[in-house]
Enzyme design. Structure first.
Site, PDB file in Angstrom:
ATOM      1  N   LYS A  10       0.852  -1.185   0.000  1.00 14.76           N
ATOM      2  CA  LYS A  10       0.000   0.000   0.000  1.00 14.76           C
ATOM      3  C   LYS A  10       0.890   1.238   0.000  1.00 14.76           C
ATOM      4  CE  LYS A  10      -0.628   1.702   3.716  1.00 14.76           C
ATOM      5  NZ  LYS A  10      -0.221   3.031   4.110  1.00 14.76           N
ATOM      6  N   PRO A  89       9.074  -5.575   3.549  1.00 19.50           N
ATOM      7  CA  PRO A  89       9.758  -5.273   4.820  1.00 19.50           C
ATOM      8  C   PRO A  89       8.776  -4.862   5.907  1.00 19.50           C
ATOM      9  CG  PRO A  89      10.137  -3.540   3.200  1.00 19.50           C
ATOM     10  CD  PRO A  89       9.456  -4.639   2.474  1.00 19.50           C
ATOM     11  N   ALA A  91       7.265  -2.780   9.282  1.00 18.97           N
ATOM     12  CA  ALA A  91       7.176  -1.400   9.810  1.00 18.97           C
ATOM     13  C   ALA A  91       7.732  -0.406   8.805  1.00 18.97           C
ATOM     14  CB  ALA A  91       7.915  -1.287  11.145  1.00 18.97           C
ATOM     15  N   ALA A  92       7.242  -0.530   7.557  1.00 18.35           N
ATOM     16  CA  ALA A  92       7.860   0.192   6.444  1.00 18.35           C
ATOM     17  C   ALA A  92       6.980   1.272   5.835  1.00 18.35           C
ATOM     18  CB  ALA A  92       8.254  -0.809   5.355  1.00 18.35           C
ATOM     19  N   GLY A  93       5.773   1.486   6.377  1.00 12.99           N
ATOM     20  CA  GLY A  93       4.894   2.511   5.821  1.00 12.99           C
ATOM     21  C   GLY A  93       4.207   2.109   4.542  1.00 12.99           C
ATOM     22  N   ILE A  94       4.190   0.807   4.241  1.00 14.13           N
ATOM     23  CA  ILE A  94       3.537   0.335   3.013  1.00 14.13           C
ATOM     24  C   ILE A  94       2.469  -0.720   3.331  1.00 14.13           C
ATOM     25  CG2 ILE A  94       5.353   0.946   1.385  1.00 14.13           C
ATOM     26  CD1 ILE A  94       6.491  -1.835   1.613  1.00 14.13           C
ATOM     27  N   SER A  98      -1.186  -4.739   7.531  1.00 14.39           N
ATOM     28  CA  SER A  98      -2.592  -4.413   7.255  1.00 14.39           C
ATOM     29  C   SER A  98      -3.069  -5.077   5.977  1.00 14.39           C
ATOM     30  CB  SER A  98      -2.771  -2.903   7.154  1.00 14.39           C
ATOM     31  OG  SER A  98      -2.490  -2.270   8.386  1.00 14.39           O
ATOM     32  N   SER A  99      -2.225  -5.077   4.947  1.00 16.24           N
ATOM     33  CA  SER A  99      -2.587  -5.708   3.682  1.00 16.24           C
ATOM     34  C   SER A  99      -2.732  -7.210   3.857  1.00 16.24           C
ATOM     35  CB  SER A  99      -1.545  -5.385   2.612  1.00 16.24           C
ATOM     36  OG  SER A  99      -2.001  -5.765   1.326  1.00 16.24           O
ATOM     37  N   ASP A 126      -5.502   1.104   8.355  1.00 13.81           N
ATOM     38  CA  ASP A 126      -5.221   0.769   6.958  1.00 13.81           C
ATOM     39  C   ASP A 126      -5.917  -0.505   6.475  1.00 13.81           C
ATOM     40  OD1 ASP A 126      -3.633   2.958   6.396  1.00 13.81           O
ATOM     41  OD2 ASP A 126      -1.766   1.954   6.939  1.00 13.81           O
TER      42      ASP A 126
END
Length: 268
Positions: A10, A89, A91-94, A98-99, A126
């Site tokens: 994401k 990866p 804790a990567a902000g993507i 959550s996905s 998310d």
């Protein structure tokens, strides 16, 4: 019967923090898209809950009730076995976790022929947008979703392999009542994006200064049209005119920084 599902990365092309509720949850306004690269999960009915993990980022992923996939299955209310191939990866902000959780919910909806009775936003802001899996304007605390028709974008994703905990970044945000986005267009997205922002970029850089280095490296690539951080970091992205150019720039960047995670993707 087992179902294999894709859990794409994401990407927050924009992330405006517009307020904070009395319960501490932040109000967001974000244009979210998804990459053609991500994790894979296999979900099957089982007499008891079980989970296994493989893949390049499998190390450190819990395989019990601490995992968001496990919590998603519990929210759905059925017992399943889950195998996660972890390509993204941590804790990567993507939206990796959550996905993955959203993919479990979607798979269980197919397996048991019913929707989830629980509210997926309870798993994280998310998760609902990841259940959609295509371009969406996300508002509120993640529960207000407006699907969008956006042109595909060709990008390079870069993560310096540094985990950035989301609560730390939000805690470092000085102003929590920033302006909302302007209405996103169907075409000419890149030009509009340059006028938007990610309000978490500053506090994320303060928490992990290497993010600034990543943004600088992306901004120096030939033909890059937009450079920004995704989510709460540390993954950043650069947008290019076509996939072949993005692929060439990803190769160049990976060669210069072999310790970074680099991927060329199409976002939609």
């Amino acid at each position: 019967m087992a179902i294999e599902v894709f859990a794409p990365a994401k990407i927050n092309l924009t992330l405006h923090v517009t307020g904070q509720r009395d319960d501490g949850y932040h109000l967001l306004d974000s244009l979210v898209v998804f990459a053609d690269f991500g994790d894979f999960l296999t979900v099957a009915p089982s007499d008891e809950m079980e989970m296994t993990v493989s893949g390049p980022f499998a190390k450190g992923v819990p395989t019990d009730h601490r995992n968001l996939c496990w919590k998603a299955a519990e929210l759905f209310g059925e017992t399943v076995s889950i195998h996660l191939t972890k390509n993204l990866p941590h804790a990567a902000g993507i939206g990796g976790g959550s996905s993955d959780a959203a993919a479990v919910l979607n798979a269980m909806t197919l397996l048991f022929d019913r929707p989830c009775a629980g509210d997926s936003v309870s798993l994280g802001a998310d998760v609902p947008v990841c259940q959609v899996g295509k371009a969406v304007r996300m508002q509120g605390v993640g529960e207000v979703l407006t699907p969008l028709d956006c042109e595909p974008l060709f990008a390079v994703l870069v993560n310096p392999r540094v985990e950035v905990p989301t609560p730390v970044v939000f805690k470092g945000l000085a102003c929590k009542t920033n302006p909302k986005m302007s209405a996103p267009p169907k075409t000419g997205t890149t030009g509009w994006l340059t006028e938007q922002r990610n309000d978490l970029e500053g506090p994320a850089i303060a928490a992990a200064p290497v993010i600034h280095e990543v943004l600088q490296a992306l901004s120096q690539l030939e033909g890059v049209r937009l450079v920004r951080m995704s989510g709460s970091g540390a993954t950043c992205f650069g947008v290019f005119d076509n996939r072949s150019h993005a692929e060439a720039m990803a190769h160049q960047l990976a060669k210069a920084h072999p310790d970074w995670w680099v991927r060329d993707v199409t976002l939609s």
